[in-house]
Write a protein that holds these residues in place. Structure first.
Motif, short mmCIF file in Angstrom:
data_model
loop_
_atom_site.label_atom_id
_atom_site.label_comp_id
_atom_site.label_asym_id
_atom_site.label_seq_id
_atom_site.Cartn_x
_atom_site.Cartn_y
_atom_site.Cartn_z
N ALA A 35 -12.18 -61.34 0.39
CA ALA A 35 -12.75 -60.26 -0.39
C ALA A 35 -12.92 -60.66 -1.62
O ALA A 35 -13.21 -59.81 -2.39
N ARG A 36 -13.11 -62.51 -2.21
CA ARG A 36 -14.44 -63.09 -3.24
C ARG A 36 -13.31 -62.36 -4.46
O ARG A 36 -13.82 -61.05 -6.08
N VAL A 37 -12.01 -62.79 -4.85
CA VAL A 37 -11.16 -62.55 -5.57
C VAL A 37 -10.83 -63.49 -6.10
O VAL A 37 -9.91 -64.47 -5.45
N VAL A 38 -10.24 -64.01 -7.09
CA VAL A 38 -10.11 -65.09 -7.70
C VAL A 38 -8.92 -64.80 -8.78
O VAL A 38 -8.55 -63.53 -9.47
N ALA A 39 -7.79 -65.41 -8.19
CA ALA A 39 -6.32 -65.01 -9.54
C ALA A 39 -6.34 -66.08 -10.30
O ALA A 39 -6.18 -67.33 -9.41
N LEU A 67 -17.27 -58.96 -8.05
CA LEU A 67 -16.14 -59.43 -7.59
C LEU A 67 -14.48 -59.54 -8.70
O LEU A 67 -14.84 -58.34 -9.04
N THR A 68 -14.04 -59.61 -8.72
CA THR A 68 -12.70 -59.19 -8.58
C THR A 68 -11.96 -59.98 -9.49
O THR A 68 -11.53 -60.93 -8.87
N LEU A 69 -11.11 -60.36 -10.96
CA LEU A 69 -10.62 -61.32 -11.13
C LEU A 69 -9.45 -60.75 -11.16
O LEU A 69 -9.21 -59.54 -11.95
N LYS A 70 -8.09 -61.27 -10.96
CA LYS A 70 -6.69 -60.74 -11.42
C LYS A 70 -6.21 -61.81 -12.29
O LYS A 70 -6.12 -63.09 -11.95
N VAL A 71 -5.65 -61.65 -13.73
CA VAL A 71 -4.77 -62.10 -14.33
C VAL A 71 -3.63 -61.71 -14.63
O VAL A 71 -3.00 -60.39 -14.46
N THR A 95 -16.44 -56.08 -18.70
CA THR A 95 -15.90 -55.30 -17.32
C THR A 95 -15.40 -53.92 -17.85
O THR A 95 -15.67 -53.85 -18.67
N ALA A 96 -15.62 -53.19 -16.84
CA ALA A 96 -14.41 -52.40 -16.59
C ALA A 96 -13.46 -52.26 -17.27
O ALA A 96 -12.85 -53.76 -16.64
N ALA A 97 -13.13 -51.40 -17.63
CA ALA A 97 -10.87 -50.86 -17.67
C ALA A 97 -10.88 -51.21 -16.55
O ALA A 97 -11.12 -51.51 -15.61
N GLY A 98 -9.74 -52.79 -16.82
CA GLY A 98 -8.36 -53.38 -15.34
C GLY A 98 -7.58 -51.94 -15.50
O GLY A 98 -7.37 -51.48 -15.72
N THR A 104 0.15 -58.09 -14.06
CA THR A 104 -0.98 -57.88 -13.59
C THR A 104 -2.24 -57.69 -14.10
O THR A 104 -1.93 -55.86 -13.43
N ILE A 105 -3.88 -57.64 -14.55
CA ILE A 105 -4.36 -56.73 -14.46
C ILE A 105 -5.93 -57.50 -13.45
O ILE A 105 -6.09 -58.32 -13.49
N THR A 106 -5.91 -56.32 -12.99
CA THR A 106 -7.13 -56.81 -11.96
C THR A 106 -8.55 -55.85 -12.69
O THR A 106 -8.37 -55.14 -13.29
N TYR A 107 -9.02 -57.11 -12.65
CA TYR A 107 -10.48 -56.72 -13.33
C TYR A 107 -11.83 -56.51 -11.92
O TYR A 107 -11.83 -57.06 -11.71
N PRO A 108 -13.23 -55.69 -12.05
CA PRO A 108 -14.08 -55.66 -11.56
C PRO A 108 -15.36 -56.41 -12.26
O PRO A 108 -15.80 -56.33 -13.68
#
Length: 120
Positions: A35-39, A67-71, A95-98, A104-108
């Motif tokens: 899914a190309r997601v990094v947490a 890709l997706t970045l979850k913090v 980035t666009a708004a998370g 948790t916030i998710t950023y594209p």
């Protein structure tokens, strides 16, 4: 003779997280290669202040991909509305708004076309 059709599947390079550089900080919670997601989360440094910031280098990215970045951070300061992204460490963009869900916030993360396989 019928034409020969050849299908080639090019797999994206594996994503990885690097914090071994000046100012690098963060701990990996997980990477979903498909899914190309990094947490990640800010790394706690006992007796060294507040765990509210993170700075990571993502390697294995493909120029032009998103890709997706979850913090995940216990404090809102560790979850700004937008993350900053750079392919060269000099030119930075938001980035666009998370999207926030709990802590948790998710950023594209749109990987710049000029990226050489990594972004910060």
């Amino acid at each position: 003779m019928p034409p020969l059709l050849v299908a080639v599947c090019l797999a994206a390079p594996p994503l990885a997280v690097d914090t071994d550089f000046p100012g690098g900080n963060g701990e990996v919670e997980g990477i979903d290669q498909t899914a190309r997601v990094v947490a990640i989360r800010p790394k706690v440094h006992p007796d060294r202040g507040w765990a509210c910031w993170w700075h990571v280098k993502l390697t294995g990215v493909t120029p032009g991909e998103t890709l997706t970045l979850k913090v995940t951070a216990s404090d809102g300061f560790g979850r700004p509305d937008r993350a900053m992204v750079s392919a060269d460490g000099k030119t930075w963009t938001h980035t666009a708004a998370g999207k926030t869900a709990g802590k948790t916030i998710t950023y594209p993360v749109a990987v710049p076309a000029a990226a050489d396989g990594s972004v910060r």
